[in-house]
Design a protein around this motif. Structure first.
Motif, PDB file in Angstrom:
ATOM      1  N   THR A  20       0.833  -1.199   0.000  1.00 18.97           N
ATOM      2  CA  THR A  20       0.000   0.000   0.000  1.00 18.97           C
ATOM      3  C   THR A  20       0.872   1.255   0.000  1.00 18.97           C
ATOM      4  N   ASN A  23       2.476   1.497  -3.453  1.00 21.19           N
ATOM      5  CA  ASN A  23       1.465   1.920  -4.418  1.00 21.19           C
ATOM      6  C   ASN A  23       1.229   3.432  -4.308  1.00 21.19           C
ATOM      7  N   SER A  24       1.144   3.941  -3.101  1.00 20.17           N
ATOM      8  CA  SER A  24       0.942   5.370  -2.884  1.00 20.17           C
ATOM      9  C   SER A  24       2.114   6.171  -3.441  1.00 20.17           C
TER      10      SER A  24
END
Length: 149
Positions: A20, A23-24
């Motif tokens: 996550t 991905n950010s």
């Protein structure tokens, strides 16, 4: 067994969190790249150009006058991009196809001086593809005025 499942669940949650975060970070980079791309495209493209992009020329004799007028007009409107003869000739060559493209290849292979002389290049095209200037000789100088194209 419960302990093993708890450890596995914990490992999966940690992996999910790491993905996550990654991905950010990638999404932020993508936004920056898209912004930079848009900025570059604005610099390259002339907004609302009043002269359409010229058609390709495949060597059809009847189309030569139209091709020369189209390319000349486009280069005149975009004179900041076509500030010297080399750029003008390169632009014209990029629009050649078929027999016209075959015609220019030997000039490129021998690094002919007409490739750096817009007037000579156009004259050579006219000679090869048969544009008869007899009727327009008085207007021909307008095409080659040093302040114009």
């Amino acid at each position: 067994m419960v302990d093993e499942l708890a450890l596995l669940l914990h490992a999966l949650m940690m992996k999910h969190r790491a993905l996550t975060v990654e991905n950010s970070r990638l999404m932020r980079q993508l936004r920056v790249l898209l912004s930079e791309r848009a900025s570059l495209l604005r610099q390259v493209r002339v907004p609302n150009c009043p002269v359409p992009f010229p058609s390709r020329f495949n060597g059809e004799r009847e189309r030569l006058p139209e091709f020369i007028v189209q390319t000349m007009s486009y280069m005149l409107v975009n004179e900041d991009r076509f500030c010297n003869d080399i750029l003008k000739v390169a632009f014209m060559i990029s629009l050649l196809s078929g027999n016209a493209e075959k015609w220019v290849v030997p000039y490129i292979l021998k690094d002919s001086p007409i490739l750096i002389d817009y007037r000579a290049f156009v004259d050579e095209m006219k000679l090869h593809f048969g544009w008869d200037d007899d009727e327009d000789d008085s207007d021909d100088d307008d095409y080659y005025d040093e302040d114009d194209y």
